[in-house]
Structures are given as C-alpha cells and as structure tokens.
Design a protein around this motif. Structure first.
Motif, mmCIF file in Angstrom:
data_model
loop_
_atom_site.group_PDB
_atom_site.id
_atom_site.type_symbol
_atom_site.label_atom_id
_atom_site.label_comp_id
_atom_site.label_asym_id
_atom_site.label_seq_id
_atom_site.Cartn_x
_atom_site.Cartn_y
_atom_site.Cartn_z
ATOM 1 N N ASN A 184 2.111 -4.507 -12.668
ATOM 2 C CA ASN A 184 0.871 -3.784 -12.923
ATOM 3 C C ASN A 184 -0.211 -4.307 -11.960
ATOM 4 O O ASN A 184 -0.415 -5.512 -11.854
ATOM 5 C CB ASN A 184 0.478 -4.024 -14.393
ATOM 6 C CG ASN A 184 -0.795 -3.309 -14.768
ATOM 7 O OD1 ASN A 184 -1.849 -3.546 -14.191
ATOM 8 N ND2 ASN A 184 -0.697 -2.442 -15.748
ATOM 9 N N HIS A 185 -0.890 -3.398 -11.287
ATOM 10 C CA HIS A 185 -1.914 -3.761 -10.295
ATOM 11 C C HIS A 185 -2.989 -4.693 -10.882
ATOM 12 O O HIS A 185 -3.438 -5.643 -10.238
ATOM 13 C CB HIS A 185 -2.560 -2.468 -9.783
ATOM 14 C CG HIS A 185 -3.651 -2.662 -8.795
ATOM 15 N ND1 HIS A 185 -3.412 -2.914 -7.470
ATOM 16 C CD2 HIS A 185 -4.998 -2.657 -8.922
ATOM 17 C CE1 HIS A 185 -4.553 -3.045 -6.830
ATOM 18 N NE2 HIS A 185 -5.541 -2.888 -7.690
ATOM 19 N N LEU A 186 -3.391 -4.409 -12.132
ATOM 20 C CA LEU A 186 -4.478 -5.195 -12.739
ATOM 21 C C LEU A 186 -4.004 -6.608 -13.082
ATOM 22 O O LEU A 186 -4.749 -7.578 -12.921
ATOM 23 C CB LEU A 186 -5.016 -4.470 -13.971
ATOM 24 C CG LEU A 186 -5.565 -3.079 -13.622
ATOM 25 C CD1 LEU A 186 -5.806 -2.246 -14.859
ATOM 26 C CD2 LEU A 186 -6.836 -3.192 -12.805
ATOM 27 N N GLY A 241 -1.890 -8.069 -11.332
ATOM 28 C CA GLY A 241 -1.906 -8.663 -9.994
ATOM 29 C C GLY A 241 -3.262 -9.290 -9.680
ATOM 30 O O GLY A 241 -3.336 -10.425 -9.189
ATOM 31 N N HIS A 242 -4.341 -8.581 -10.005
ATOM 32 C CA HIS A 242 -5.681 -9.138 -9.747
ATOM 33 C C HIS A 242 -5.921 -10.418 -10.561
ATOM 34 O O HIS A 242 -6.631 -11.314 -10.131
ATOM 35 C CB HIS A 242 -6.764 -8.114 -10.083
ATOM 36 C CG HIS A 242 -7.030 -7.143 -8.967
ATOM 37 N ND1 HIS A 242 -7.329 -7.555 -7.695
ATOM 38 C CD2 HIS A 242 -7.058 -5.787 -8.940
ATOM 39 C CE1 HIS A 242 -7.529 -6.488 -6.916
ATOM 40 N NE2 HIS A 242 -7.359 -5.411 -7.638
ATOM 41 N N ILE A 243 -5.346 -10.478 -11.760
ATOM 42 C CA ILE A 243 -5.528 -11.672 -12.601
ATOM 43 C C ILE A 243 -4.693 -12.833 -12.044
ATOM 44 O O ILE A 243 -5.189 -13.947 -11.865
ATOM 45 C CB ILE A 243 -5.154 -11.349 -14.074
ATOM 46 C CG1 ILE A 243 -6.093 -10.254 -14.621
ATOM 47 C CG2 ILE A 243 -5.230 -12.601 -14.935
ATOM 48 C CD1 ILE A 243 -5.757 -9.765 -16.026
ATOM 49 N N ILE A 285 -13.032 -6.827 -11.853
ATOM 50 C CA ILE A 285 -14.092 -5.981 -11.280
ATOM 51 C C ILE A 285 -13.595 -5.421 -9.938
ATOM 52 O O ILE A 285 -13.500 -6.145 -8.961
ATOM 53 C CB ILE A 285 -15.436 -6.757 -11.139
ATOM 54 C CG1 ILE A 285 -15.234 -8.162 -10.564
ATOM 55 C CG2 ILE A 285 -16.130 -6.864 -12.480
ATOM 56 C CD1 ILE A 285 -16.545 -8.920 -10.337
ATOM 57 N N SER A 286 -13.272 -4.132 -9.956
ATOM 58 C CA SER A 286 -12.703 -3.545 -8.729
ATOM 59 C C SER A 286 -13.303 -2.170 -8.500
ATOM 60 O O SER A 286 -14.252 -1.762 -9.164
ATOM 61 C CB SER A 286 -11.186 -3.477 -8.857
ATOM 62 O OG SER A 286 -10.826 -2.439 -9.731
ATOM 63 N N GLY A 287 -12.697 -1.451 -7.556
ATOM 64 C CA GLY A 287 -13.190 -0.118 -7.243
ATOM 65 C C GLY A 287 -12.815 0.903 -8.311
ATOM 66 O O GLY A 287 -13.460 1.940 -8.445
ATOM 67 N N THR A 292 -9.651 -8.876 -2.812
ATOM 68 C CA THR A 292 -9.422 -7.442 -2.594
ATOM 69 C C THR A 292 -7.903 -7.206 -2.609
ATOM 70 O O THR A 292 -7.120 -8.146 -2.479
ATOM 71 C CB THR A 292 -10.019 -7.001 -1.245
ATOM 72 O OG1 THR A 292 -9.659 -7.942 -0.251
ATOM 73 C CG2 THR A 292 -11.529 -6.906 -1.300
ATOM 74 N N ASP A 293 -7.533 -5.935 -2.734
ATOM 75 C CA ASP A 293 -6.109 -5.586 -2.880
ATOM 76 C C ASP A 293 -5.238 -6.253 -1.820
ATOM 77 O O ASP A 293 -5.575 -6.235 -0.633
ATOM 78 C CB ASP A 293 -5.936 -4.063 -2.772
ATOM 79 C CG ASP A 293 -6.423 -3.356 -4.018
ATOM 80 O OD1 ASP A 293 -6.785 -4.046 -4.980
ATOM 81 O OD2 ASP A 293 -6.427 -2.119 -4.013
ATOM 82 N N ASN A 294 -4.145 -6.826 -2.253
ATOM 83 C CA ASN A 294 -3.228 -7.495 -1.318
ATOM 84 C C ASN A 294 -1.854 -7.565 -1.956
ATOM 85 O O ASN A 294 -1.700 -7.353 -3.164
ATOM 86 C CB ASN A 294 -3.765 -8.897 -0.991
ATOM 87 C CG ASN A 294 -3.802 -9.789 -2.204
ATOM 88 O OD1 ASN A 294 -2.816 -10.431 -2.529
ATOM 89 N ND2 ASN A 294 -4.924 -9.826 -2.919
HETATM 90 ZN ZN ZN Z 1 -7.417 -3.573 -6.833
#
Ligand code: ZN
Ligand code: KG4
Length: 277
Positions: free
Chosen positions: A68-70, A72-74, A94-96, A257-259
């Motif tokens: 899950n992308h979110l 991933g951010h965590i 906090i993202s786009g 940022t996304d990676n």
């Molecule tokens: Zn993102």
C-alpha cells in the motif's frame, strides 16, 4: 493528467528498472522478492507497475509482495534508521493525495483516526502555487518563496477543530480571494510564508489531539509535504514540547516524496513479520 502519467510510465519504466539494478549493483537473479505498489493511486499507472512486477515475478520465479502506497510513506521513516518504532505509535501522512492520522497498534495494524474532508494538504499547496502563477508541484516553490517572506497574512483556521479530520478547501478559497483582490500587488513571499505557518499550526493541533487520546510513544510523519524544512522543524519543535520522551520518525528528504525505496522497506517488514509468524 492521467493519460500523460500513463504515457510517461510506459516510456520510462524499463529505463528505471535498468538504472535501479545498475545503481544497486545487483543482477536480477539476486532478487528474492518483487514488491510493487498495489494502491491507492492512478489506476492506469498502478496497472503498469503491477504488470511489470508480475512479469518479473514469473520470469525470475520469485514471490510478489503488493504494498500500500500510504504504508510505504510510513515505513520510509525506517530507511537508514538504527532505531525501531515502539507501539502504540501515531503516523501523520501529508501528501498530494492524502492527509491522514493513523494509530499504529503494531506492524501493519493501522487504525485511521482522521483524514481530510476535502483537499489534501499537498493539493492545497499545489493549487495555491498555480493561483500565484507557478507550475506543479507547488510545494517546493512555496517553500522557496516563503524563505523570503514574513507571516503577515491572517489566514483562517478551519472550523472543524474538535475532530481529528482536516479541511483545507477554505484556506484555498481564501488564497484565491486574496490573489484576485490584490492582483499583481500580492506579496507572494509573505502569503506563502503565512500559508506554511497556518498549515503547520493545523497539523500540530490535530496531531496533539491524537497524541492525547492515544498516548503514542512514537510519532511518524511521512508523505511528500514533509520534505518541507519549515514543517519538519516546526513539527519537531512542537512535539518535543508535549513530551521530551516522544521519539519522532521523519524520513530523509529524498525518501519523503514518492520513491521506490519506501515500497522496498515496507515489503522487507511485511516479509520479516510473515516469516516469523
Ligand atoms: Zn505519495
Ligand atoms: O507523496 P508525494 O510525493 O506524492 C503523493 O503521494 O501525492 O507528495 C507530493 C506532494 C505535492 O503536493 C508536492 O507539492 C508536495 O508533496 N511537496 C512539498 C515539497 N516537496 C513536495 N510540499 C512542501 N514542501 C516541499 N518541499
């Protein structure tokens, strides 16, 4: 622009794959698992990533790990970290596309406590930058302009203060009203500085409310908007005021940022936990 995003994914994915293997200095045979972003996001782009991942998995005979992308951010906050999270923890994304607060009970046991009711915080920055005549992404340019500005504009705080949900559309409307009213005389440096300040205040207030409810030992902040140095410093300073013992996890700027590394580390934790179950 979904169709443009899809075209660019098709155009670049092979190059990205080859470059990643070359920079990591590994041959495809050395790969143990193939992780990919399952959701959320633009369906057509997700589909391209998934198809490539499935092809590799079939060809190399290695298992697939959907992420899950979110999450991933965590998990990006654990890249290059010696420390581990302690539970219960709180995560602010906090993202786009998202503005959310989660309670983390354990690895991959996340409870959504609050989210935006309208625009995401990054969307608010991106739309404000466009109103001021700049291109996407707006966050980095707003950060740059704000460095030369002062916090002089009285921007409104949202009224839904008792909940853990967010609302940014009123703020965006106020920026639009000011840009229309002041036209060329608008002080973009001061306006962006004021915007960053009010956003920082909103995030701090909501996060504190969530922390009081959950008694979290750790606070994680992820998503593209936390690449912003002003927000990183503001939030860190304020969280430390609530309790010096709280450990704060924020990814390095390049992993905010996304990676792909954030998807890789999420898969690493998912696999490790499954293996020890
Ligand atoms: Zn993102
Ligand atoms: O997580 P992300 O890379 O993509 C999404 O999942 O949405 O976040 C992108 C968002 C955009 O709104 C962009 O303007 C914002 O992150 N952003 C920033 C900065 N760098 C990117 N916002 C504020 N300051 C920055 N330095």
């Amino acid at each position: 622009m979904p169709s443009l995003a899809a075209k660019l994914h098709i155009k670049n994915i092979q190059q990205v794959l080859f470059q990643a293997l070359s920079e990591a200095k590994i041959s495809p045979e050395k790969i143990d698992y193939i992780a990919y972003t399952e959701k959320p996001g633009l369906i057509i782009c997700l589909q391209i990533g998934k198809t490539v991942a499935e092809t590799l998995s079939l060809y190399l005979n290695k298992p697939l790990v959907p992420i899950n992308h979110l999450e991933g951010h965590i998990y990006a906050s654990l890249i290059n970290q010696e420390k581990e999270w302690e539970f219960p923890a709180l995560a602010l994304i906090i993202s786009g596309g998202h503005t959310q607060i989660y309670q983390l009970k354990n690895h991959f046991e996340f409870i959504l406590l609050g989210e935006t009711l309208d625009d995401a915080i990054g969307e608010c920055l991106d739309k404000s930058a466009i109103l001021l005549g700049y291109n996407y992404p707006g966050g980095p340019i707003i950060e740059k302009l704000a460095l030369r500005g002062k916090n002089t504009y009285q921007l409104p705080l949202p009224k839904n203060d008792d909940s853990l949900d967010f609302s940014f559309s009123g703020l965006k409307s106020e920026i639009s009203r000011l840009v229309n009213k002041e036209g060329k005389n608008i002080n973009a440096n001061d306006l962006t500085c004021s915007l960053q300040n009010v956003l920082a205040e909103i995030l701090t207030k909501k996060l504190k409310k969530a922390w009081i409810i959950t008694h979290a030992k750790n606070i994680i902040i992820g998503g593209g908007v936390i690449a912003n140095k002003f927000l990183r410093d503001y939030l860190t300073k304020n969280i430390k005021k609530w309790d010096k013992e709280i450990k704060i996890f924020i990814p390095e700027i390049k992993y905010s940022t996304d990676n792909a590394a954030m998807i890789g580390i999420s898969a690493y934790y998912k696999i490790s936990i499954d293996l020890t179950d």
